[in-house]
Design an enzyme around this catalytic site. Sequence first.
Site, short mmCIF file in Angstrom:
data_model
loop_
_atom_site.label_atom_id
_atom_site.label_comp_id
_atom_site.label_asym_id
_atom_site.label_seq_id
_atom_site.Cartn_x
_atom_site.Cartn_y
_atom_site.Cartn_z
CB CYS A 2 -0.88 0.03 1.24
SG CYS A 2 -1.97 -1.38 1.36
NE ARG A 27 4.73 1.77 -1.35
CZ ARG A 27 5.35 2.11 -0.24
NH1 ARG A 27 6.45 2.82 -0.28
NH2 ARG A 27 4.88 1.77 0.95
CD1 TRP A 74 -0.09 -5.81 -3.35
CD2 TRP A 74 0.12 -6.46 -1.22
NE1 TRP A 74 0.52 -7.03 -3.35
CE2 TRP A 74 0.69 -7.45 -2.07
CE3 TRP A 74 0.16 -6.65 0.16
CZ2 TRP A 74 1.26 -8.61 -1.57
CZ3 TRP A 74 0.73 -7.81 0.66
CH2 TRP A 74 1.28 -8.79 -0.21
CG ASN A 98 0.18 2.43 3.66
OD1 ASN A 98 -0.82 2.42 2.95
ND2 ASN A 98 1.35 2.88 3.25
N GLY A 99 -0.77 -0.85 6.42
CA GLY A 99 -0.53 -1.76 7.56
C GLY A 99 -1.78 -2.56 7.89
CD GLU A 485 20.17 24.03 -19.29
OE1 GLU A 485 19.60 25.10 -19.03
OE2 GLU A 485 19.96 22.99 -18.64
CE LYS A 489 21.12 21.96 -15.35
NZ LYS A 489 20.03 22.27 -16.27
CD GLU A 492 20.31 23.89 -11.72
OE1 GLU A 492 20.22 23.47 -12.87
OE2 GLU A 492 19.32 24.09 -11.01
CG HIS A 508 29.49 44.12 -28.01
ND1 HIS A 508 29.64 45.30 -28.69
CD2 HIS A 508 29.44 43.15 -28.95
CE1 HIS A 508 29.65 45.06 -29.99
NE2 HIS A 508 29.53 43.75 -30.17
CE LYS A 607 13.17 18.00 -11.48
NZ LYS A 607 14.26 18.37 -12.40
C1 AGP Z 1 17.23 23.94 -14.05
O1 AGP Z 1 18.12 22.92 -13.89
C2 AGP Z 1 16.17 24.07 -13.03
N1 AGP Z 1 15.66 22.90 -12.51
C3 AGP Z 1 15.13 25.17 -13.33
O2 AGP Z 1 15.72 26.21 -14.01
C4 AGP Z 1 13.85 24.71 -14.05
O3 AGP Z 1 14.11 24.44 -15.39
C5 AGP Z 1 12.80 25.82 -13.88
O4 AGP Z 1 12.50 25.98 -12.52
C6 AGP Z 1 11.53 25.55 -14.65
O5 AGP Z 1 10.91 24.38 -14.21
P1 AGP Z 1 9.79 23.68 -15.08
O6 AGP Z 1 10.45 23.19 -16.31
O7 AGP Z 1 9.27 22.56 -14.20
O8 AGP Z 1 8.74 24.71 -15.38
#
Ligand code: AGP
Length: 612
Positions: A2, A27, A74, A98-99, A485, A489, A492, A508, A607
């Site tokens: 579950c 799971r 489950w 769960n459980g 990009e 990378k 960050e 420039h 994220k």
């Molecule tokens: C980049 O590595 C980041 N995780 C960040 O710039 C990301 O692309 C941005 O926050 C946009 O997120 P999204 O694509 O979920 O809209």
Amino acid sequence: MCGIVGGIAERSITNILIEGLKRLEYRGYDSAGLALINGGQVLRERRVGKVANLEEAVNESHIAGSLGIAHTRWATHGKPTENNAHPHISGDVAVVHNGIIENYQELKDDLEALGYVFTSQTDTEVVAHLVNDALKNTPSLLEAVRQVVPQLKGAYALGIVHTDHPNELITVREGSPLVIGVGIGENFISSDQLALLPITNRFIYLEEGDIARLTRTSIEVFVDGNRVERPVKELDAAVSNASKGEYKHYMLKEIYEQPEAIQQTISQALNGNALRDDFLKNAEADFSKIQQVQIIACGTSYHAGMIAKYWFEQLINVSAQVEIASEFRYRSPVIVNNTLYVCISQSGETADTLAALRDTQKRAAAKNLDIATLTICNVATSSMVRETDHSLLTLAGPEIGVASTKAFTTQLAALMLLILKIGQVKNTIAAENIETITAELWHTPKVILDTLQNNEAILRLSELFKEKQHCLFLGRGTQFPIALEGALKLKEISYIHAEGYAAGELKHGPLALVDNDMPVVILAPQDDMLDKLKSNMEEVQARGGELFVFADINSGVNEKDRQHVVKVPSISAVLAPIVYSIPVQLLSYHVAVLRGTDVDQPRNLAKSVTVE
Ligand code: AGP
């Protein structure tokens, strides 16, 4: 086994619950369900079989809410039927569990004697009735749960909500795992943090016997009625290691997943070297009308949009603009008739992109404008996918590392497919060009695989970045966004200050930064701009800068003093940005590992940025 997911937020959490359940699918389970509290009602959907069945039901019923609980079951007590699926309801109480409640039969007998009617064969249903019954003695949901818990024997975790308590979610851990995912203005629960990784990397790991009360802005944990403090921890790598397989970090795993992710993404649209007839079929009428494209996105997704702008104009002669969503939404943009608005987002929940989309739709409706909207996204259930007229999914699979890698390259593949489709509908691209580009798209995963062979060489170069404080990335044309990009990378995940520039801009301003302590990364595919780029490299070298060049094997760029070269397999100029993403990802990754930073969960970042 579950799985539990629950949450309380300002926004509707229906899709978060569904996504969370999907992440728990590994799971094993046989039915799924969710309950949302909205407008003084419990809105529930349950289905036997896959979470996809539940998702379909939810999409049909359109239920939504900002407080809710969800479950994959489950079967233990009772067959895998809809009636036995969680959440279970008694009166206004809904429960996921769960459980096992070992003494459920005796509790059930008592409850039946009190007049409670059971609609399932599960042990869980007793908990719902017990809490309902306890609420006769107290107006507090927390207190009611506290009275019920001592009556339960066994190992369990619970998530409990009530229609009269729309501002709280109660959870219990007693022998079965339960974590709280700490958000900003929203909080979540799950039996496995993996379910919550797209929304937070901050967790409270409840201890046995803990009862917690979550509101949108607070988390209180109690033991025997007394408030206790539980620390908020960053992602526990040990627990999530399993899904990293042989890789040390999710980011590295996701870098290596790119050949397959791209193949998946293009497979949905191509039949041999032709676009499938059903690919974006429903969008054809809109595509034939549009005169221009406006792309809206943030971060890495914005960089994908920048590359698409070159492609739209070069390949199909359609004017395209791209803008950072946080700027677009606040500058009162003029919404133009016959424009296709494209949102690009890995998560589909990024607050600024979503707000920009909604604002655009509102402005267009107010003026009765004919526009179309489309999302390129990695999460099928996301708000953006649901709220745009059309969508094109990147089939990259869950991306756990905060640094976007496979989401980016699959966005590029998806954008190319979109462009070919629009060009085909508008008849602005020759059929043989479509064939050539699609044949090259099919070949891209193999070129990426070959490019990944440079991993060791890039690791050796990264040693030279370890102690650096600053770095420049330069590229021209579609490699300019790759330079941006690469810089994003590096900063960050390694926390080295990095800037990406169009190489033609060097004189420039940024050239002033170049000295013998400045590493300059150059992106040098075999394209029309190569000779001009070589002149820019000379300019850097003349000022003592140290060059790190990712160059096409046929570019004629070779190693020399203060010029390090990694040879990249040949790829057509048009698709080169997809392939040149790989070395900049690997470079950033290795530099970060050498500097000992938290690669998958870099400081201060989330994220999915669902708040401004
Ligand atoms: C980049 O590595 C980041 N995780 C960040 O710039 C990301 O692309 C941005 O926050 C946009 O997120 P999204 O694509 O979920 O809209």
